[in-house]
Design a protein around this motif. Structure first.
Motif, short mmCIF file in Angstrom:
data_model
loop_
_atom_site.label_atom_id
_atom_site.label_comp_id
_atom_site.label_asym_id
_atom_site.label_seq_id
_atom_site.Cartn_x
_atom_site.Cartn_y
_atom_site.Cartn_z
N SER A 237 0.86 -1.18 0.00
CA SER A 237 0.00 0.00 0.00
C SER A 237 0.89 1.24 0.00
CB SER A 237 -0.91 0.00 1.23
OG SER A 237 -1.60 1.23 1.33
N LEU A 238 1.00 1.90 -1.16
CA LEU A 238 1.89 3.05 -1.24
C LEU A 238 1.45 4.22 -0.35
CD1 LEU A 238 3.04 3.25 -4.97
CD2 LEU A 238 4.42 2.82 -2.94
N PRO A 239 0.15 4.56 -0.31
CA PRO A 239 -0.23 5.69 0.56
C PRO A 239 0.13 5.45 2.03
CG PRO A 239 -2.00 5.20 -0.97
CD PRO A 239 -1.00 4.10 -1.10
N ARG A 240 -0.16 4.26 2.55
CA ARG A 240 0.15 3.98 3.96
C ARG A 240 1.64 3.84 4.19
NH1 ARG A 240 -1.78 -0.82 5.62
NH2 ARG A 240 -2.74 -1.50 3.68
N SER A 241 2.34 3.24 3.21
CA SER A 241 3.79 3.10 3.35
C SER A 241 4.48 4.46 3.37
CB SER A 241 4.34 2.24 2.20
OG SER A 241 3.82 0.93 2.23
N ALA A 242 4.05 5.35 2.46
CA ALA A 242 4.63 6.68 2.42
C ALA A 242 4.31 7.47 3.68
CB ALA A 242 4.13 7.43 1.18
N ASP A 243 3.10 7.30 4.19
CA ASP A 243 2.69 8.02 5.39
C ASP A 243 3.43 7.54 6.62
OD1 ASP A 243 0.72 9.84 6.81
OD2 ASP A 243 0.27 7.93 7.79
N ARG A 244 3.63 6.24 6.73
CA ARG A 244 4.27 5.66 7.92
C ARG A 244 5.78 5.52 7.79
NH1 ARG A 244 0.78 5.86 12.26
NH2 ARG A 244 -1.34 5.41 11.54
N GLY A 245 6.27 5.59 6.55
CA GLY A 245 7.71 5.45 6.35
C GLY A 245 8.21 4.03 6.49
N PRO B 172 7.27 -0.34 5.05
CA PRO B 172 6.44 -1.14 4.13
C PRO B 172 5.15 -1.60 4.80
CG PRO B 172 8.72 -1.90 4.12
CD PRO B 172 8.59 -0.94 5.26
N GLU B 173 4.02 -1.25 4.19
CA GLU B 173 2.71 -1.67 4.67
C GLU B 173 2.05 -2.51 3.59
OE1 GLU B 173 1.30 -1.25 7.60
OE2 GLU B 173 2.99 -0.09 8.42
N LEU B 174 1.71 -3.76 3.93
CA LEU B 174 1.14 -4.68 2.96
C LEU B 174 -0.38 -4.61 2.98
CD1 LEU B 174 3.42 -7.80 3.57
CD2 LEU B 174 3.70 -5.95 1.91
N ASN B 175 -0.98 -4.94 1.83
CA ASN B 175 -2.44 -4.96 1.71
C ASN B 175 -2.95 -6.39 1.62
OD1 ASN B 175 -1.94 -5.77 -0.96
ND2 ASN B 175 -2.01 -3.68 -1.72
N ALA C 59 -0.88 -9.60 0.17
CA ALA C 59 0.43 -9.87 0.78
C ALA C 59 0.92 -11.29 0.52
CB ALA C 59 0.37 -9.62 2.28
N GLY C 60 0.01 -12.21 0.20
CA GLY C 60 0.41 -13.60 -0.02
C GLY C 60 1.44 -13.78 -1.11
N ARG C 61 1.42 -12.89 -2.11
CA ARG C 61 2.42 -13.03 -3.17
C ARG C 61 3.83 -12.75 -2.65
NH1 ARG C 61 0.64 -8.38 -7.43
NH2 ARG C 61 -1.42 -9.24 -6.98
N MET C 62 3.95 -11.87 -1.66
CA MET C 62 5.26 -11.53 -1.11
C MET C 62 5.79 -12.65 -0.23
SD MET C 62 5.73 -8.47 -2.39
CE MET C 62 6.72 -7.32 -1.44
N ALA D 91 10.94 0.48 -3.80
CA ALA D 91 11.73 1.02 -2.68
C ALA D 91 11.31 0.39 -1.36
CB ALA D 91 11.56 2.54 -2.63
N TYR D 92 10.01 0.24 -1.16
CA TYR D 92 9.53 -0.37 0.09
C TYR D 92 9.73 -1.88 0.09
CZ TYR D 92 7.54 4.21 0.94
OH TYR D 92 7.39 5.56 1.14
N ALA D 93 9.66 -2.49 -1.10
CA ALA D 93 9.93 -3.92 -1.18
C ALA D 93 11.38 -4.22 -0.80
CB ALA D 93 9.64 -4.43 -2.60
N ARG D 94 12.29 -3.34 -1.20
CA ARG D 94 13.70 -3.52 -0.84
C ARG D 94 13.87 -3.51 0.68
NH1 ARG D 94 18.47 -2.62 -3.66
NH2 ARG D 94 17.33 -1.57 -5.35
N THR D 95 13.22 -2.56 1.33
CA THR D 95 13.30 -2.50 2.79
C THR D 95 12.75 -3.77 3.43
OG1 THR D 95 13.04 -0.09 2.75
CG2 THR D 95 12.56 -1.20 4.83
N LEU D 96 11.62 -4.25 2.89
CA LEU D 96 10.99 -5.46 3.43
C LEU D 96 11.89 -6.68 3.26
CD1 LEU D 96 8.48 -6.98 4.53
CD2 LEU D 96 7.72 -7.19 2.16
#
Length: 259
Positions: free
Chosen positions: A87-95, A97-100, A103-106, A139-144
């Protein structure tokens, strides 16, 4: 412009949006004492009730999710996972990685990366939001994945849709004939995704993850939220299959395990 119009058309074509429009039009016409208003209201309220009680979303999703079985290859040269689970909006807001709900694919990708340590790995996903291209999923996937200890990945961060996932992944990874590549994504997304990769000249084995229906069972009484959200997703995929075929991005209307 075509991308923007396509995204807007995708929103309007959702069952939830069509039901909402019926209710709004019905309410306006009823307030103006127009006879047709009641029929729009009946259609809108009836649609809500139908998706809350009947297994309509299951009937729409199940053929997509059962199109591919889980493959069991002995050797895997590479694994690609599609974006869409962050979820890009939540990930950007919280700084962080936030999954929706996808998430099972990850998690499936992480499991396969451990199972096939010699495989080349790729995450492909930018931003599908036409109004916000400043953030991207990669970018958030890399962090995760760094946090999970999976660091031997490459990241593609420009793609806005599944067609671009396929085209940019093929350019980046340069797969060779005879290699075995797995494509991991949500089961309902897999027919269109595999077709897109084939259309881009990237031969892959579809690996379904993140199932939202049961193989057997009626699926009655899913509730309004679940019924409509899964119906919206199914409509997005069925319409996408038609559009991708018309645009020449997939070699067949309903891609399956065998080309």
């Amino acid at each position: 412009m075509l991308y923007f119009l396509g995204r807007m058309a995708d929103v309007v074509a959702r069952p939830s949006m069509l039901i909402l429009l019926c209710c709004v039009v019905g309410l306006v016409l009823t307030l103006r004492r127009h006879r047709a208003g009641r029929w729009f209201l009946i259609g809108g309220i009836g649609g809500l009730a139908a998706f809350a009680v009947l297994p309509l979303s299951t009937w729409m999703l199940r053929p997509l999710e059962q199109r591919f079985a889980v493959p069991r290859p002995e050797r895997v040269d590479g694994i690609v996972v599609l974006g869409g689970a962050i979820s890009l909006p939540r990930s950007a807001d919280r700084g962080t990685p936030e999954l929706n709900g996808m998430a099972g694919r990850m998690t499936t990708f992480a499991m396969l990366a451990r199972r096939y340590p010699q495989a080349r790995l790729l995450f492909t996903g930018g931003s599908g939001d036409p109004f916000d291209q400043g953030h991207n999923e990669a970018a958030y996937a890399r962090t995760l994945f760094d946090g999970l200890g999976i660091r031997s990945l490459r990241y593609e961060n420009r793609s806005r849709n599944t067609h671009e996932n396929a085209v940019f992944s093929a350019r980046m990874m340069q797969p060779k004939p005879g290699e075995t590549w797995l494509l991991v994504t949500s089961a309902a997304d897999l027919p269109r995704a595999v077709g897109s990769f084939r259309g881009a000249g990237f031969a892959v084995l579809g690996y379904p993850a993140d199932f939202h229906t049961l193989q057997h069972g009626s699926g009655f009484f899913p509730g309004v939220v679940t019924g409509l959200s899964e119906a919206d997703w199914a409509a997005h995929e069925w319409i996408g299959l038609v559009v991708y075929r018309l645009r020449g991005w997939t070699p067949s209307l309903f891609p399956g395990p065998i080309p």
